[in-house]
Write an enzyme that holds these catalytic residues in place. Sequence first.
Site, PDB file in Angstrom:
ATOM      1  N   TYR A  60       3.154  54.357   8.748  1.00  0.00           N
ATOM      2  CA  TYR A  60       2.443  53.654   9.807  1.00  0.00           C
ATOM      3  C   TYR A  60       3.086  54.023  11.149  1.00  0.00           C
ATOM      4  O   TYR A  60       3.964  53.323  11.674  1.00  0.00           O
ATOM      5  CB  TYR A  60       2.471  52.150   9.587  1.00  0.00           C
ATOM      6  CG  TYR A  60       1.603  51.679   8.445  1.00  0.00           C
ATOM      7  CD1 TYR A  60       0.707  52.545   7.817  1.00  0.00           C
ATOM      8  CD2 TYR A  60       1.663  50.365   7.976  1.00  0.00           C
ATOM      9  CE1 TYR A  60      -0.101  52.125   6.764  1.00  0.00           C
ATOM     10  CE2 TYR A  60       0.849  49.935   6.922  1.00  0.00           C
ATOM     11  CZ  TYR A  60      -0.013  50.821   6.322  1.00  0.00           C
ATOM     12  OH  TYR A  60      -0.795  50.385   5.287  1.00  0.00           O
ATOM     13  N   HIS A 135       1.973  54.056  -2.228  1.00  0.00           N
ATOM     14  CA  HIS A 135       0.900  53.992  -1.247  1.00  0.00           C
ATOM     15  C   HIS A 135      -0.412  54.559  -1.777  1.00  0.00           C
ATOM     16  O   HIS A 135      -1.494  54.039  -1.483  1.00  0.00           O
ATOM     17  CB  HIS A 135       1.323  54.730   0.029  1.00  0.00           C
ATOM     18  CG  HIS A 135       0.617  54.274   1.254  1.00  0.00           C
ATOM     19  ND1 HIS A 135       1.150  54.402   2.516  1.00  0.00           N
ATOM     20  CD2 HIS A 135      -0.581  53.684   1.433  1.00  0.00           C
ATOM     21  CE1 HIS A 135       0.299  53.906   3.406  1.00  0.00           C
ATOM     22  NE2 HIS A 135      -0.757  53.471   2.781  1.00  0.00           N
ATOM     23  N   SER A 215      -7.868  46.046   5.076  1.00  0.00           N
ATOM     24  CA  SER A 215      -9.084  46.053   5.884  1.00  0.00           C
ATOM     25  C   SER A 215     -10.045  44.966   5.398  1.00  0.00           C
ATOM     26  O   SER A 215     -11.219  45.231   5.129  1.00  0.00           O
ATOM     27  CB  SER A 215      -9.763  47.426   5.850  1.00  0.00           C
ATOM     28  OG  SER A 215     -10.741  47.548   6.862  1.00  0.00           O
ATOM     29  N   PRO A 216      -9.569  43.724   5.275  1.00  0.00           N
ATOM     30  CA  PRO A 216     -10.397  42.674   4.672  1.00  0.00           C
ATOM     31  C   PRO A 216     -11.588  42.238   5.510  1.00  0.00           C
ATOM     32  O   PRO A 216     -12.488  41.568   4.984  1.00  0.00           O
ATOM     33  CB  PRO A 216      -9.406  41.514   4.509  1.00  0.00           C
ATOM     34  CG  PRO A 216      -8.412  41.729   5.598  1.00  0.00           C
ATOM     35  CD  PRO A 216      -8.250  43.216   5.693  1.00  0.00           C
ATOM     36  N   LEU A 217     -11.612  42.606   6.792  1.00  0.00           N
ATOM     37  CA  LEU A 217     -12.700  42.160   7.658  1.00  0.00           C
ATOM     38  C   LEU A 217     -13.818  43.189   7.773  1.00  0.00           C
ATOM     39  O   LEU A 217     -14.682  43.072   8.640  1.00  0.00           O
ATOM     40  CB  LEU A 217     -12.153  41.823   9.048  1.00  0.00           C
ATOM     41  CG  LEU A 217     -11.061  40.752   9.079  1.00  0.00           C
ATOM     42  CD1 LEU A 217     -10.546  40.548  10.492  1.00  0.00           C
ATOM     43  CD2 LEU A 217     -11.574  39.437   8.494  1.00  0.00           C
ATOM     44  N   GLY A 218     -13.807  44.191   6.900  1.00  0.00           N
ATOM     45  CA  GLY A 218     -14.842  45.214   6.938  1.00  0.00           C
ATOM     46  C   GLY A 218     -16.241  44.628   6.852  1.00  0.00           C
ATOM     47  O   GLY A 218     -16.544  43.832   5.972  1.00  0.00           O
ATOM     48  N   GLY A 219     -17.082  45.018   7.794  1.00  0.00           N
ATOM     49  CA  GLY A 219     -18.434  44.484   7.862  1.00  0.00           C
ATOM     50  C   GLY A 219     -18.551  43.267   8.756  1.00  0.00           C
ATOM     51  O   GLY A 219     -19.662  42.826   9.058  1.00  0.00           O
ATOM     52  N   SER A 223     -11.742  47.376  12.605  1.00  0.00           N
ATOM     53  CA  SER A 223     -10.340  47.381  12.237  1.00  0.00           C
ATOM     54  C   SER A 223      -9.729  48.724  12.584  1.00  0.00           C
ATOM     55  O   SER A 223     -10.415  49.649  13.018  1.00  0.00           O
ATOM     56  CB  SER A 223     -10.177  47.103  10.736  1.00  0.00           C
ATOM     57  OG  SER A 223     -10.397  48.275   9.983  1.00  0.00           O
TER      58      SER A 223
END
Length: 297
Positions: A60, A135, A215-219, A223
Amino acid sequence: MKEQQGERGTRAIGGVPVGAIGLGAMPLSVEGRPDEAQAIATLHAALDAGVRLIDTADSYHWHADEVGHNERLIARALATYGGDTDGVLVASKGGRGRPGDGSWTVNGDPRHLRRAAHASAARLGVDAIGLYQLHKPDPEVPFEDSVGALRELAEEGTIRMIGLSNVDCAQIRTAHAVLGDRLVSVQNRFSPAHQDTRDTLDLCTGLGLAFLPWSPLGGISRSAVDDPATTPPPTTSFHTLAATLHVSPQQVCLAWHLAQSPTVVPIPGARRPASIHDSAAAATLTLGPTELATLGR
């Protein structure tokens, strides 16, 4: 409806209690990152909000010559935080690289993973990394060999618990057979817009493994992994319900994640203190059956 902090506000990873919402720290170090002062303030805000899981990786970073940027940033934030950090679980990952041109590489060679884990522990300033994750499986290296390297790292005390990322069900079962109780978590992409990995979520629930959606907020919102050229998402059922409940769509989305399984610990990213404060509040938002039905499974 909102509820008081309590049992629903916490989850566990390998028996270690963490807040129900974690922090994916990647946006603080990759392209578009904030300055260091804002990044540190965001990490401190996460701790203030009850976040006790911080997810990072040696890859990262933005430029090729700054491997471990995110790990060093987290170490500085923990060292300068005015409160208690003993209960914070820092989860790092090894097995990917960033040459500096925006691309990602994969290296699951056991020798590389051992070197990477020791280097991550040094950057984090710890004798043992709380949770260390492969990873991504390397198609050029037998999966059992990569997993075996993590087992050896645990046996020697360099890492305490082991996780996997970007894996399928067969790989989870293989790792579980090799690692036993040392395997505690799986981190896969999962969100309202990306549910192809639901089978791995269901398997983790059955095995009692923590499932960490990245990336749980996809849609729902943009992000750090989205194409910057994409437009903001259209109004969805999450936005509609959020307006009814007088909370943010992000909170509704994270509460939806928590309702999928008691093993789920979402790790939304953040670049600003206000963002992680808002996300962490989802731990106290309970969605009823009718509300969940409007959002889909």
